[in-house]
Design a protein around this motif. Sequence first.
Motif, PDB file in Angstrom:
ATOM      1  N   ARG A  72       0.602  -1.177  -0.087  1.00  0.00           N
ATOM      2  CA  ARG A  72      -0.124   0.368  -0.072  1.00  0.00           C
ATOM      3  C   ARG A  72       1.070   1.286  -0.036  1.00  0.00           C
ATOM      4  O   ARG A  72       2.038   1.339  -0.167  1.00  0.00           O
ATOM      5  N   GLY A  73      -0.172   2.199  -0.240  1.00  0.00           N
ATOM      6  CA  GLY A  73       1.168   3.863   0.005  1.00  0.00           C
ATOM      7  C   GLY A  73       2.071   3.695  -0.982  1.00  0.00           C
ATOM      8  O   GLY A  73       1.809   3.710  -1.676  1.00  0.00           O
ATOM      9  N   GLU A  74       2.675   5.048  -0.897  1.00  0.00           N
ATOM     10  CA  GLU A  74       3.381   5.286  -1.486  1.00  0.00           C
ATOM     11  C   GLU A  74       4.771   4.076  -2.892  1.00  0.00           C
ATOM     12  O   GLU A  74       4.895   4.541  -3.835  1.00  0.00           O
ATOM     13  N   ILE A  75       5.001   2.792  -1.629  1.00  0.00           N
ATOM     14  CA  ILE A  75       5.781   1.444  -2.170  1.00  0.00           C
ATOM     15  C   ILE A  75       4.823   1.594  -3.330  1.00  0.00           C
ATOM     16  O   ILE A  75       5.495   1.245  -4.285  1.00  0.00           O
ATOM     17  N   ALA A  76       3.761   0.816  -2.996  1.00  0.00           N
ATOM     18  CA  ALA A  76       2.923   0.517  -3.796  1.00  0.00           C
ATOM     19  C   ALA A  76       2.738   1.362  -5.382  1.00  0.00           C
ATOM     20  O   ALA A  76       2.918   0.919  -6.020  1.00  0.00           O
ATOM     21  N   VAL A  77       3.232   2.483  -5.506  1.00  0.00           N
ATOM     22  CA  VAL A  77       2.098   3.464  -6.223  1.00  0.00           C
ATOM     23  C   VAL A  77       3.786   3.550  -7.401  1.00  0.00           C
ATOM     24  O   VAL A  77       4.038   3.444  -8.555  1.00  0.00           O
TER      25      VAL A  77
ATOM     26  N   GLY B 290       6.356  -5.382  -2.281  1.00  0.00           N
ATOM     27  CA  GLY B 290       7.171  -3.506  -1.906  1.00  0.00           C
ATOM     28  C   GLY B 290       8.376  -4.352  -0.662  1.00  0.00           C
ATOM     29  O   GLY B 290       9.128  -4.353  -1.103  1.00  0.00           O
ATOM     30  N   TYR B 291       8.261  -3.043   0.891  1.00  0.00           N
ATOM     31  CA  TYR B 291       8.113  -3.222   1.542  1.00  0.00           C
ATOM     32  C   TYR B 291       7.826  -3.592   2.716  1.00  0.00           C
ATOM     33  O   TYR B 291       6.388  -3.203   2.410  1.00  0.00           O
TER      34      TYR B 291
ATOM     35  N   PHE C 214       7.885 -14.635  -7.413  1.00  0.00           N
ATOM     36  CA  PHE C 214       7.650 -13.407  -6.669  1.00  0.00           C
ATOM     37  C   PHE C 214       8.657 -12.320  -7.034  1.00  0.00           C
ATOM     38  O   PHE C 214      10.086 -13.450  -7.154  1.00  0.00           O
ATOM     39  N   ILE C 215       8.184 -11.400  -6.803  1.00  0.00           N
ATOM     40  CA  ILE C 215       9.418 -10.623  -7.543  1.00  0.00           C
ATOM     41  C   ILE C 215      10.192 -10.054  -6.020  1.00  0.00           C
ATOM     42  O   ILE C 215       9.729  -9.455  -6.108  1.00  0.00           O
ATOM     43  N   GLY C 216      11.542 -11.186  -5.772  1.00  0.00           N
ATOM     44  CA  GLY C 216      12.551 -10.618  -4.998  1.00  0.00           C
ATOM     45  C   GLY C 216      13.131 -11.824  -5.125  1.00  0.00           C
ATOM     46  O   GLY C 216      13.335 -12.684  -6.130  1.00  0.00           O
ATOM     47  N   PRO C 217      13.952 -12.076  -4.560  1.00  0.00           N
ATOM     48  CA  PRO C 217      15.230 -12.985  -4.589  1.00  0.00           C
ATOM     49  C   PRO C 217      14.671 -14.167  -4.036  1.00  0.00           C
ATOM     50  O   PRO C 217      13.309 -14.499  -3.616  1.00  0.00           O
ATOM     51  N   ASN C 218      15.275 -15.726  -4.263  1.00  0.00           N
ATOM     52  CA  ASN C 218      15.168 -17.199  -3.514  1.00  0.00           C
ATOM     53  C   ASN C 218      14.627 -16.824  -2.725  1.00  0.00           C
ATOM     54  O   ASN C 218      15.759 -16.763  -1.954  1.00  0.00           O
ATOM     55  N   PRO C 219      13.958 -17.827  -1.964  1.00  0.00           N
ATOM     56  CA  PRO C 219      13.598 -17.682  -0.595  1.00  0.00           C
ATOM     57  C   PRO C 219      14.499 -18.507   0.287  1.00  0.00           C
ATOM     58  O   PRO C 219      14.556 -18.143   1.453  1.00  0.00           O
ATOM     59  N   TYR C 220      15.822 -18.939  -0.202  1.00  0.00           N
ATOM     60  CA  TYR C 220      16.558 -19.741   0.867  1.00  0.00           C
ATOM     61  C   TYR C 220      17.238 -18.222   1.113  1.00  0.00           C
ATOM     62  O   TYR C 220      17.624 -17.914   1.846  1.00  0.00           O
ATOM     63  N   ALA C 221      18.370 -17.813   0.140  1.00  0.00           N
ATOM     64  CA  ALA C 221      18.231 -16.031   0.713  1.00  0.00           C
ATOM     65  C   ALA C 221      17.525 -14.936   1.201  1.00  0.00           C
ATOM     66  O   ALA C 221      18.213 -14.618   2.383  1.00  0.00           O
ATOM     67  N   ILE C 222      16.271 -14.867   1.212  1.00  0.00           N
ATOM     68  CA  ILE C 222      15.496 -14.603   2.012  1.00  0.00           C
ATOM     69  C   ILE C 222      15.774 -14.723   3.884  1.00  0.00           C
ATOM     70  O   ILE C 222      15.809 -14.898   4.452  1.00  0.00           O
ATOM     71  N   ARG C 223      15.784 -16.613   3.385  1.00  0.00           N
ATOM     72  CA  ARG C 223      15.457 -17.366   5.413  1.00  0.00           C
ATOM     73  C   ARG C 223      16.762 -17.284   5.542  1.00  0.00           C
ATOM     74  O   ARG C 223      17.025 -17.006   6.813  1.00  0.00           O
TER      75      ARG C 223
END
Lengths: 173, 501
Positions: free
Chosen positions: B10-15, B81-82, B102-111
């Motif tokens: 939502r908010g500015e990052i969604a825009v 977003g964030y 998922f527009i982001g890194p691979n799940p392993y990196a997130i974990r």
Amino acid sequence: MPYITTYKGEEIKTRVEEVRPNFYRVVLGEREYEVDFLEPQKNLYSLIIGGKSYEVDVDAPEGSDVYGVGILGDHFEVEVVEEKKKKLAAKLAIGVSGRQDMKSPMAGNVWKLLVKEGDRVTAGEVLLILEAMKMENEIKSPIDGTVTSVAAKEGVPVAAGDPLCVVEPPEEG
Amino acid sequence: MFKKVLIANRGEIAVRAIRACKELEIATVAVYSEADRAALHVRVADEAYCIGPPPSSQSYLVMDRIIEVAKKSGADAIHPGYGFLAENPVFAERCEKEGITFIGPNPYAIRIMGNKTTSRVAVAEMGVPLVPGMKENLTSEQHAIEWAEKIGFPLMMKAASGGGGKGMRMVSGMEDVASAYRSAKSEALHSFGDDAVYMERYVENPRHVEIQVVGDKHGNIIYCMERECSIQRRHQKVIEEAPSVIVDDDMRRRMGEAAVNAARTVNYDSVGTVEFIVSGRTREFFFLEMNTRLQVEHPVTEMVLGIDLCKEMIRIAAGMPLSYKQEDIKIRGHAIECRIYAEDPNNKFLPTPGRITTLRVPGGPWVRDETGMYEGLDVPIYYDPILSKLVVWGGDREKCIARTLRALSEYVVKGIKTTIPFHVRVMKNEHFIKGDFDTNFIDKQFVMEDEAREKPYEDVALVAAAIKTYRRDKARAQRILGGAEQAQAISPWKLSGRVKR
């Protein structure tokens, strides 16, 4: 009309005269200003004083004589009261005393209600906690006394100015 | 490339994400809570779906609802977003399972990077510097002296179960190690019922400097230089800039390479940020953590490098290789971001939800407004107080500060209080102008200097207040007189008509 302006504890005799529409003469103590005035947007003033242009944000809560004035990042708390009224007020007791109608300072959600009707509280004691935008804000009692009524309900949102509760000082004598 | 992207924010990052998609000619799907029906991101998206009641735990954080909307609308990717679900490995895996990118890194990196301990172990193996310290507790005075030699001075003696500054001792030389050990131990026992203590290096004049990294799905990773984020209020970033005044070319290269190494430990394949704590005194840098998302302050990097990180992130997620090589990344000029929050800087930064009655957005050359607000919007009470980010570019830092001040002076938000006046004051502060600050600057030094600052327009403020009172009293009097006056009032149309006749 004669006013008393109070700024940083200092009282300044003030006079405002409407010379013609949107043009004022303002006397502050010994200083006199001729002011070309326009309010292009509500509570946002455009002032031209001696050829200098200022954009001034004036915030005036309903029923209050204390204004928050903003100019280029600076903030000023200014009280302006009619001279007659000021003299009258001076005769009455000053300071926080008497019945305290606690009103919400902002829109938020009543997160925790810590008092109930009949509770005795001391000055500074937290009455309830409001939550807004992920921040918790404690509402404290300004006086020693007894909670005589509670309007706030846990989990129920409130708007700015909504009554929260009433604290009454102990009866004297 | 994707056909349709759902923005789970939502908010500015969604825009911001919607803008990137539109420029890439991708259709957009907004999701919103019941409190956000009127939000800007809903209005600018191609499609919009309500996903539940106002609390984010019942809307923006509910994976099932978001996946359901993605399927119903035919979105083939989700931009998180964030905040919310951006760094949730379970959500990233869930998207994968449902056949949505998922527009982001691979799940392993997130974990791995989402956990302080696992991330430190991982990057240390790649030779990324950590704050020198112990992974065990001290056993004796002799043990303390041996470790003090390895760690160096000044160092911090800390209670293992400590917190809030208790059981902490700064030790500046070898002669104080033994006595600090004894007193920290007894204080720890007294305060926490546990006398275990350990030591780590004390980072003097700590500054927060972070490196933007970008990796693709083909094993390429580059660094996009640094951002200086030491201007923080209560550990929250409020002003960011690029480049940092304390980083020179050599340090930039070393930090950049360390960041790329950190990213490589998890085969990083998106935009991400490696945060470092830097000593303002010795300019040593140490790994803090890695954020596996598009950062709030990403625009300052975009402004000095001339690249669109949000679009690059989407392209990478679609499997395209990096558009840039390391040698293409060059800093030009300086950029500053001011986060505009719905908080009253003149009243303890209390949150100020409510209706925006007047809005004037700054413009002019090299000024960018990353916003989620508009005139008439009711700012809800349920979410982060961020309204917009003012991002300004200048040929050098000095020009950039002057331009930021100019843009702030144009920015008007009425109806609710915002942190705009605070930013004006920081831009005028001499220590900020000199670049002489650390992460404690705003909370400790600035508040005092701000109290003592000169206010050149006092009389103008008094004049404005006096006129306000006069006009209010006059309006009241007129309301009381009421009808009689109105009957006498003549329409200006009528008046001009009479004159002509």
